[in-house]
Scaffold this motif. Structure first.
Motif, PDB file in Angstrom:
ATOM      1  N   LEU A 115     -96.666  44.476 -45.439  1.00 54.32           N
ATOM      2  CA  LEU A 115     -95.678  44.546 -46.632  1.00 54.32           C
ATOM      3  C   LEU A 115     -94.449  44.611 -46.101  1.00 54.32           C
ATOM      4  CD1 LEU A 115     -95.396  45.253 -49.562  1.00 54.32           C
ATOM      5  CD2 LEU A 115     -95.397  47.747 -49.350  1.00 54.32           C
ATOM      6  N   ILE A 116     -93.410  43.786 -46.523  1.00 51.82           N
ATOM      7  CA  ILE A 116     -91.998  43.667 -45.824  1.00 51.82           C
ATOM      8  C   ILE A 116     -90.951  43.689 -46.926  1.00 51.82           C
ATOM      9  CG2 ILE A 116     -90.677  41.953 -44.814  1.00 51.82           C
ATOM     10  CD1 ILE A 116     -92.978  41.276 -43.442  1.00 51.82           C
ATOM     11  N   GLY A 117     -90.320  44.671 -46.848  1.00 52.97           N
ATOM     12  CA  GLY A 117     -89.097  45.312 -47.472  1.00 52.97           C
ATOM     13  C   GLY A 117     -87.725  44.874 -47.061  1.00 52.97           C
ATOM     14  N   SER A 165     -92.832  47.043 -42.979  1.00 49.60           N
ATOM     15  CA  SER A 165     -91.692  46.790 -42.234  1.00 49.60           C
ATOM     16  C   SER A 165     -90.610  46.885 -43.060  1.00 49.60           C
ATOM     17  CB  SER A 165     -91.773  45.267 -41.416  1.00 49.60           C
ATOM     18  OG  SER A 165     -92.833  45.590 -40.437  1.00 49.60           O
ATOM     19  N   TYR A 166     -89.477  47.409 -42.484  1.00 52.41           N
ATOM     20  CA  TYR A 166     -88.192  47.240 -43.369  1.00 52.41           C
ATOM     21  C   TYR A 166     -87.300  46.441 -42.531  1.00 52.41           C
ATOM     22  CZ  TYR A 166     -88.987  50.793 -46.886  1.00 52.41           C
ATOM     23  OH  TYR A 166     -89.642  51.232 -47.891  1.00 52.41           O
ATOM     24  N   VAL A 167     -86.389  45.366 -43.234  1.00 55.92           N
ATOM     25  CA  VAL A 167     -85.863  44.289 -42.577  1.00 55.92           C
ATOM     26  C   VAL A 167     -84.245  44.344 -43.068  1.00 55.92           C
ATOM     27  CG1 VAL A 167     -85.543  41.771 -42.617  1.00 55.92           C
ATOM     28  CG2 VAL A 167     -87.795  42.792 -42.860  1.00 55.92           C
ATOM     29  N   VAL A 176     -78.292  41.138 -40.040  1.00 60.84           N
ATOM     30  CA  VAL A 176     -77.543  41.162 -39.096  1.00 60.84           C
ATOM     31  C   VAL A 176     -76.838  39.845 -38.693  1.00 60.84           C
ATOM     32  CG1 VAL A 176     -78.465  43.179 -38.006  1.00 60.84           C
ATOM     33  CG2 VAL A 176     -78.933  40.903 -37.040  1.00 60.84           C
ATOM     34  N   GLU A 177     -75.642  39.990 -38.006  1.00 64.81           N
ATOM     35  CA  GLU A 177     -74.852  38.915 -37.816  1.00 64.81           C
ATOM     36  C   GLU A 177     -75.669  37.631 -37.760  1.00 64.81           C
ATOM     37  OE1 GLU A 177     -70.890  39.755 -36.507  1.00 64.81           O
ATOM     38  OE2 GLU A 177     -71.017  37.765 -35.171  1.00 64.81           O
ATOM     39  N   ASP A 178     -76.349  37.573 -36.418  1.00 66.50           N
ATOM     40  CA  ASP A 178     -77.202  36.296 -35.902  1.00 66.50           C
ATOM     41  C   ASP A 178     -78.438  36.655 -36.314  1.00 66.50           C
ATOM     42  OD1 ASP A 178     -77.430  38.354 -34.117  1.00 66.50           O
ATOM     43  OD2 ASP A 178     -77.155  36.734 -32.635  1.00 66.50           O
ATOM     44  N   GLY A 179     -78.883  37.304 -37.213  1.00 75.99           N
ATOM     45  CA  GLY A 179     -80.464  37.322 -37.376  1.00 75.99           C
ATOM     46  C   GLY A 179     -80.914  38.490 -38.333  1.00 75.99           C
ATOM     47  N   ILE A 180     -81.986  39.129 -37.743  1.00 75.93           N
ATOM     48  CA  ILE A 180     -82.436  40.212 -38.795  1.00 75.93           C
ATOM     49  C   ILE A 180     -82.653  41.197 -37.835  1.00 75.93           C
ATOM     50  CG2 ILE A 180     -83.154  38.897 -40.904  1.00 75.93           C
ATOM     51  CD1 ILE A 180     -86.198  38.997 -39.667  1.00 75.93           C
ATOM     52  N   ALA A 213     -95.453  41.477 -37.400  1.00 75.96           N
ATOM     53  CA  ALA A 213     -94.365  42.059 -38.607  1.00 75.96           C
ATOM     54  C   ALA A 213     -93.216  41.301 -38.275  1.00 75.96           C
ATOM     55  CB  ALA A 213     -94.487  43.694 -38.426  1.00 75.96           C
ATOM     56  N   MET A 214     -92.584  41.125 -37.118  1.00 75.78           N
ATOM     57  CA  MET A 214     -91.386  40.489 -36.805  1.00 75.78           C
ATOM     58  C   MET A 214     -91.432  39.002 -37.444  1.00 75.78           C
ATOM     59  SD  MET A 214     -89.858  42.249 -33.529  1.00 75.78           S
ATOM     60  CE  MET A 214     -91.316  41.883 -32.497  1.00 75.78           C
ATOM     61  N   THR A 215     -92.729  38.539 -37.045  1.00 78.58           N
ATOM     62  CA  THR A 215     -92.882  36.913 -37.466  1.00 78.58           C
ATOM     63  C   THR A 215     -92.855  36.956 -39.025  1.00 78.58           C
ATOM     64  OG1 THR A 215     -94.079  36.697 -35.429  1.00 78.58           O
ATOM     65  CG2 THR A 215     -94.117  34.975 -36.994  1.00 78.58           C
ATOM     66  N   ALA A 216     -93.558  37.688 -39.590  1.00 81.91           N
ATOM     67  CA  ALA A 216     -93.963  37.844 -40.993  1.00 81.91           C
ATOM     68  C   ALA A 216     -92.412  38.164 -41.668  1.00 81.91           C
ATOM     69  CB  ALA A 216     -94.779  38.821 -41.524  1.00 81.91           C
ATOM     70  N   SER A 217     -91.509  38.991 -41.142  1.00 81.61           N
ATOM     71  CA  SER A 217     -90.357  39.556 -41.660  1.00 81.61           C
ATOM     72  C   SER A 217     -89.338  38.048 -41.451  1.00 81.61           C
ATOM     73  CB  SER A 217     -89.555  40.695 -40.797  1.00 81.61           C
ATOM     74  OG  SER A 217     -90.414  41.493 -41.044  1.00 81.61           O
TER      75      SER A 217
END
Ligand SMILES: N[C@H](CCC[C@H](N)C(=O)O)C(=O)O
Length: 318
Positions: free
Chosen positions: A161-163, A197-199, A202-206, A224-228
């Motif tokens: 679950l990604i917010g 995960s909470y996303v 940021v300047e050059d990504g997340i 989670a990082m890939t899904a985000s």
């Protein structure tokens, strides 16, 4: 019995790795390792496979089994490639056989591996998630949780679950922790729990912080990082292609490609060996434990690598 374990990490998501034959006591073994080592996120088991170069099983620190682990798969990929003299290969996981590949080492000599993350499904039945009879939940607030946060449910194939959140939800993780604990206890929405995960852009990504099912807050969670990264592309926060994903444990690259109605996802990052151990495992818990531990020299390089990402992560990790 006595066996060897490697302690390894991908983005500081730390595991013991065991190369061995199939056993039926991984839960007990992991609980024992977790009681001896508060830092570990669980156990990775490398097994023979009839259809691939090896098979990986992932046991969370609470003894439950996960269908996939992106950070762990990079470490297993390195182990199998080095063991078998391969540049790339296929690793069987609970729900899919995944392509893995050695990448160029980072400038300081850090081993880097790329792993496929697949299959991807937005069907709530695949997580499983149950809410109002919906079949998907894409980029919308869950009104009973927050009107401010847009959530997406996705299985890759473990459940996420990604917010997408403003920065203050990262510096004060109370909201994430409250809901992640709720969704991982007895509740009507996620019968098997979920990684939350909470996303934040940021300047050059997340930047991504994850509360993992079966573990709690972790330095990083590869799936989670890939899904985000995928959710960020869908939301227009990042362009399709390579997304830099910062996390409390460092940084990875997640590549997101759209092919018709489906997505192809790849996660690239470090696969670092911390130490080797001899471990005595007996049914009598009191007689089990580490016999010896040998630190390896790789972590110093990784710490230098993290220094470079700290200007981004520092604003979120207090
Ligand atoms: N840390 C892992 C995922 C573990 C997932 C697990 N917590 C679960 O789905 O139960 C990763 O790097 O992808």
């Amino acid at each position: 019995m006595e066996f060897s374990l490697y302690k390894v990490h991908g983005s500081m998501n730390t595991f013991y790795m065991l190369d061995g034959a199939e056993r039926n006591d991984y839960e007990e073994l992991t609980l024992k390792l977790a009681s001896l080592d508060p830092q570990t996120d669980g156990l990775l088991v490398v097994l023979p496979s009839e259809t691939a170069n090896a098979k990986m099983r992932v046991i969370n620190r609470d003894g439950s089994e996960a269908s996939m682990c992106g950070n762990g798969l990079r470490c297993v990929a390195r182990y199998v490639c080095e063991r078998d003299g391969l540049e790339e290969g296929v690793i069987e996981t609970m729900k899919a056989s995944l392509h893995v590949k050695k990448e160029q080492t980072e400038q300081d000599g850090i081993a880097m591996y790329a792993v496929e993350i697949s299959p991807v499904s937005f069907q709530l039945a695949d997580l499983p998630m149950a809410y109002n009879g919906e079949s998907e939940w894409l980029l919308k607030p869950l009104p009973f949780v927050s009107e401010e946060i847009s959530y997406t449910a996705v299985a890759v194939p473990n459940p996420h679950l990604i917010g997408i959140v403003p920065a203050e939800y990262q510096t004060d993780p109370t909201h994430q922790q409250k809901w992640a604990e709720y969704f991982n206890g007895p509740n009507e929405y996620f019968s098997d729990g979920v990684n939350v995960s909470y996303v934040t852009k940021v300047e050059d990504g997340i930047f991504v912080k994850t509360f993992e099912r079966g573990v709690g807050f972790t330095n990083a969670c590869g799936t989670a990082m890939t899904a985000s990264a995928l959710v960020s592309c869908l939301a227009g926060l990042a362009p399709y292609g390579d997304v830099n994903v910062y996390n409390p444990g460092g940084m990875v690259k997640c590549s997101v490609a759209k092919e018709g109605d489906s997505f192809s996802l790849r996660l690239t990052g470090n696969a670092t060996y911390l130490s080797t151990h001899r471990f005595e495992w007996q049914e009598d818990d009191a007689k089990s434990g580490f016999l010896s531990s040998e630190p390896l020299q790789e972590q110093a390089l990784y710490e230098k690598f993290i220094e470079r990402t700290s200007s981004v992560t520092e604003q979120f990790v207090k």
